[in-house]
Design an enzyme around this catalytic site. Structure first.
Site, PDB file in Angstrom:
ATOM      1  N   ASP A  46       0.840  -1.193   0.000  1.00  0.00           N
ATOM      2  CA  ASP A  46       0.000   0.000   0.000  1.00  0.00           C
ATOM      3  C   ASP A  46       0.877   1.246   0.000  1.00  0.00           C
ATOM      4  O   ASP A  46       1.719   1.417   0.877  1.00  0.00           O
ATOM      5  CB  ASP A  46      -0.896  -0.005   1.236  1.00  0.00           C
ATOM      6  CG  ASP A  46      -2.039   0.988   1.136  1.00  0.00           C
ATOM      7  OD1 ASP A  46      -1.774   2.138   0.742  1.00  0.00           O
ATOM      8  OD2 ASP A  46      -3.183   0.627   1.447  1.00  0.00           O
ATOM      9  N   LYS A 104      -1.185   9.929   0.632  1.00  0.00           N
ATOM     10  CA  LYS A 104      -1.184  11.217   1.304  1.00  0.00           C
ATOM     11  C   LYS A 104       0.079  11.385   2.152  1.00  0.00           C
ATOM     12  O   LYS A 104       0.492  10.465   2.857  1.00  0.00           O
ATOM     13  CB  LYS A 104      -2.426  11.361   2.185  1.00  0.00           C
ATOM     14  CG  LYS A 104      -3.724  11.395   1.393  1.00  0.00           C
ATOM     15  CD  LYS A 104      -4.927  11.568   2.309  1.00  0.00           C
ATOM     16  CE  LYS A 104      -6.224  11.596   1.497  1.00  0.00           C
ATOM     17  NZ  LYS A 104      -7.420  11.766   2.361  1.00  0.00           N
ATOM     18  N   ASP A 113       4.015   0.805  -7.995  1.00  0.00           N
ATOM     19  CA  ASP A 113       3.599   1.611  -9.140  1.00  0.00           C
ATOM     20  C   ASP A 113       3.423   3.078  -8.738  1.00  0.00           C
ATOM     21  O   ASP A 113       2.818   3.854  -9.482  1.00  0.00           O
ATOM     22  CB  ASP A 113       2.289   1.064  -9.740  1.00  0.00           C
ATOM     23  CG  ASP A 113       1.137   1.113  -8.749  1.00  0.00           C
ATOM     24  OD1 ASP A 113       1.396   1.316  -7.540  1.00  0.00           O
ATOM     25  OD2 ASP A 113      -0.019   0.947  -9.164  1.00  0.00           O
ATOM     26  N   THR A 123       0.696  -8.430 -13.783  1.00  0.00           N
ATOM     27  CA  THR A 123      -0.662  -8.769 -13.375  1.00  0.00           C
ATOM     28  C   THR A 123      -1.676  -7.940 -14.162  1.00  0.00           C
ATOM     29  O   THR A 123      -1.325  -6.967 -14.834  1.00  0.00           O
ATOM     30  CB  THR A 123      -0.853  -8.502 -11.880  1.00  0.00           C
ATOM     31  OG1 THR A 123      -0.722  -7.084 -11.653  1.00  0.00           O
ATOM     32  CG2 THR A 123       0.187  -9.232 -11.053  1.00  0.00           C
ATOM     33  N   LYS A 124      -2.945  -8.299 -14.043  1.00  0.00           N
ATOM     34  CA  LYS A 124      -4.001  -7.518 -14.683  1.00  0.00           C
ATOM     35  C   LYS A 124      -3.983  -6.081 -14.172  1.00  0.00           C
ATOM     36  O   LYS A 124      -4.136  -5.130 -14.933  1.00  0.00           O
ATOM     37  CB  LYS A 124      -5.368  -8.158 -14.414  1.00  0.00           C
ATOM     38  CG  LYS A 124      -5.553  -9.517 -15.067  1.00  0.00           C
ATOM     39  CD  LYS A 124      -6.907 -10.119 -14.690  1.00  0.00           C
ATOM     40  CE  LYS A 124      -7.063 -11.506 -15.285  1.00  0.00           C
ATOM     41  NZ  LYS A 124      -8.356 -12.125 -14.889  1.00  0.00           N
ATOM     42  N   GLU A 136      -1.396  -4.439 -12.984  1.00  0.00           N
ATOM     43  CA  GLU A 136      -0.228  -3.738 -13.503  1.00  0.00           C
ATOM     44  C   GLU A 136      -0.390  -3.407 -14.979  1.00  0.00           C
ATOM     45  O   GLU A 136      -0.061  -2.303 -15.432  1.00  0.00           O
ATOM     46  CB  GLU A 136       1.012  -4.608 -13.283  1.00  0.00           C
ATOM     47  CG  GLU A 136       2.313  -3.908 -13.603  1.00  0.00           C
ATOM     48  CD  GLU A 136       3.515  -4.764 -13.261  1.00  0.00           C
ATOM     49  OE1 GLU A 136       4.640  -4.368 -13.619  1.00  0.00           O
ATOM     50  OE2 GLU A 136       3.329  -5.828 -12.645  1.00  0.00           O
TER      51      GLU A 136
END
Length: 263
Positions: A171, A175, A207, A242-243, A245
């Site tokens: 994660d 912020k 990412d 992955t889907k 990504e």
């Protein structure tokens, strides 16, 4: 690994959180939610290692729990793990922290049958999904500990016991005021480096560019590790797209891999 990956430590749980400890291992009765005071680093206090997130376990995942759970789920115990007993063989072991729905985990385990994969995830649908993949692909080299990976590191994994660590798409906590909640922080990286055998590797991927910059800075600052590349690493062949990504790449989002080795 569809969607966010290492949410087992900062989000994606369906069970109450377990506290993260300090490098100096504060007492077990230390409060989990205290706010930092003074100049103390946020990881110098007891943190929740993940937060609750809802999710529905499908019938197929529930069946996988019943059929494959007894063999492939490892109970958390506050004692050193016997790798040979857990996996039924002695082989180099890679720790994966937060595997999401297990897509990449199953792919990598199939590519590397000579290695064992110890996978930590607390999101029940994700655990069920990986158990389902294990059954469908007849994988033998995965074991799942559905528990906070920080506790697993602290109590089940001896120093120099791992051949590698994967932390894919944790994660990012976008912020600025939440950046301190990010998993990749110096005290945690020191724990990971300590559990790696010499020559073992730590592979992180994200990412979110600001997090990639933090990962590179933190890992570069750990004296037990050395970078395998000049800055960011090319995506290793074993890590699949992955889907999630692929979708991001089509939208012009970058993906950064950071791979360091234990000295």
């Amino acid at each position: 690994m569809g969607g966010r990956m290492a949410r087992s430590l900062q989000s994606a749980a369906v069970t109450p959180s377990s506290p993260t400890d300090l490098p100096s291992d504060p007492p077990a009765d230390a409060p989990a939610g205290d706010k930092p005071t003074g100049e103390a680093h946020p990881l110098h206090r007891r943190l929740k290692s993940f937060v609750k997130r809802g999710g529905r376990t499908t019938e197929g995942q529930a069946r996988a729990y019943e059929q494959f759970g007894p063999r492939f789920l490892l109970p958390y115990r506050a004692e050193a793990l016997d790798f040979a007993a857990a996996f039924g063989r002695q082989a180099p072991t890679v720790l994966e922290i937060g595997f999401g729905m297990g897509e990449a985990t199953a792919h990598i385990a199939a590519l590397m049958p000579e290695k064992n994969f110890l996978c930590c995830e607390v999101h029940e649908p994700g655990v069920g999904a990986l158990l389902k993949r294990i059954g469908e692909q007849q994988l033998q080299n995965i074991r799942i500990c559905a528990h906070d990976a920080v506790d697993v590191l602290d109590h089940m994994l001896p120093p120099a016991s791992l051949a590698g660590v994967h932390v894919f798409f944790p994660d990012p906590w976008h912020k600025t005021r939440h950046n301190k909640r990010r998993l990749i922080q110096p005290p945690f990286v020191r724990k990971l480096a300590d559990r790696l055998a010499p020559g073992g590797y730590l592979h992180c991927a994200t990412d979110w560019q600001p997090y990639a910059e933090q990962m590179l800075e933190v890992l570069s600052g750990e004296p037990l590790l050395r970078n395998t590349a000049e800055g960011y690493a090319p995506k290793p062949d074993y890590r699949p797209l992955t889907k999630f990504e692929n979708r991001g790449l089509k939208l012009g989002h970058g993906v950064w891999d950071v791979v360091f080795e234990r000295r």
